[in-house]
Motif scaffolding. Sequence first.
Motif, PDB file in Angstrom:
ATOM      1  N   GLN A 171      41.464  44.704  42.784  1.00 40.66           N
ATOM      2  CA  GLN A 171      42.419  43.950  43.786  1.00 40.66           C
ATOM      3  C   GLN A 171      41.946  42.365  43.629  1.00 40.66           C
ATOM      4  O   GLN A 171      41.127  41.933  43.220  1.00 40.66           O
ATOM      5  N   GLU A 229      44.396  39.677  52.775  1.00 39.87           N
ATOM      6  CA  GLU A 229      44.621  40.386  51.150  1.00 39.87           C
ATOM      7  C   GLU A 229      45.761  41.186  51.172  1.00 39.87           C
ATOM      8  O   GLU A 229      46.283  41.769  52.176  1.00 39.87           O
ATOM      9  N   TRP A 230      46.196  41.750  49.956  1.00 41.52           N
ATOM     10  CA  TRP A 230      47.256  42.583  49.771  1.00 41.52           C
ATOM     11  C   TRP A 230      47.065  43.513  48.781  1.00 41.52           C
ATOM     12  O   TRP A 230      45.883  44.322  49.006  1.00 41.52           O
ATOM     13  N   ILE A 231      47.394  43.295  47.633  1.00 41.77           N
ATOM     14  CA  ILE A 231      47.181  44.172  46.438  1.00 41.77           C
ATOM     15  C   ILE A 231      46.676  43.416  45.190  1.00 41.77           C
ATOM     16  O   ILE A 231      45.302  43.132  45.099  1.00 41.77           O
ATOM     17  N   HIS A 254      36.172  43.899  48.422  1.00 42.70           N
ATOM     18  CA  HIS A 254      36.545  44.925  49.338  1.00 42.70           C
ATOM     19  C   HIS A 254      37.018  45.848  48.933  1.00 42.70           C
ATOM     20  O   HIS A 254      36.858  47.302  49.158  1.00 42.70           O
ATOM     21  N   GLU A 255      37.857  45.917  47.384  1.00 42.86           N
ATOM     22  CA  GLU A 255      38.254  46.946  46.668  1.00 42.86           C
ATOM     23  C   GLU A 255      38.383  46.887  45.413  1.00 42.86           C
ATOM     24  O   GLU A 255      39.278  46.488  44.629  1.00 42.86           O
TER      25      GLU A 255
END
Length: 373
Positions: A171, A229-231, A254-255
């Motif tokens: 992401q 944050e989103w995607i 984080h992802e």
Amino acid sequence: MAVSKSRRHFLKKGALAAAAVGSLAAACQPAVGPQKANFAISSTKKYRWLLVTTWPPKFPVLGEGLELMAKWIETASAGRMKIKVMGAGELIPPLECFDAVSQGAAQMASGVSYYWSGKLPAAQFFAAIPFGMNAQQMNAWIVNGGGLKLWEELYAPYDLLPMPGGNTGVQMGGWFRKEINSMADLRGLKMRMPGLGGKVLAKAGGTVVLVPGNELYTNLERGVIDATEWIGPYHDYKMGFYNVAKYYYYPGWHEPGPMLEMIVNKSKFEALPLDLQEIIRTAVYRLSYWTLGEFEAKNNFYLRKMIREEGVQLRQYPSDVLKKLKIYADEVVAEVTAQDPMSKKVYDSFLAFRKDIKSWAEVTETVFYRDLL
Ligand code: CA
């Protein structure tokens, strides 16, 4: 006539080879057993299943993929199995999906396992851990490295069968109204970041604000939050964040490779004829493959579009900031595993796999990304 020594040797070897082939063939057989009869007598029975989701109705990629999967299953089963996809809020609120499928109110649900970490802390390790593994590595661990067995063990008491439901790929780090040049810039920063990433940000002195997706834009516009944050570029473009925050940071530490999940009511799944079970499994795996490909293709296009047409300023997190955040991430995970034996068991498997695959990646993917692409 006596069989010659070499002939006896040949026969013996042949018998051994035949036995080996036999055992291999046996190992490759599907586990049939009592359900074999079920397969034959139920072949015309029709099944109408409900799939609830944590995504808004028709959500790009994730919701679209589920509609596709329902069509694949209907076609492959010659209409014997139809799945109705219900978006978040159409039947139940998104965070009730786990319980709904566990209790059999719906037969399937699509989401991300970290949504259930309040109930099952170990669940989040099957989705994303800050500075964890990327999509390819998560897939290898879950499908071929022992992860799925642990995931099934975790969900079995809830009568749920988990399956890998796709991956978003790495992401983005998020949208910021000001630049991040050092750890000092994170202190006091009000940012939307759920899950373990949020805990890491809090350790860095940030203020984690949990905002529902549909309120993010106005909160960022009005300065209720400084960053979110989103995607990734495709979904972020659709949200219009570039209008209210110009700095777009990478990577999404984080992802790094969030695995999505499909959960199926285990009793209902096992009561299906074997061919329908295989059709569902196969369709879910096709969905996984399609989802990551769709994310990669769309994100690539929309990142370039936003830079070219919307003046988005792309920024990389400074490497000393990333190094410090990684230290905090290890502390956050250690706190989770210290309190929950199942989390420790799952994380030990995750960590051992990551350690090994890291050295493999250093002589394969890393070289290509660094020098050859
Ligand atoms: Ca995210």
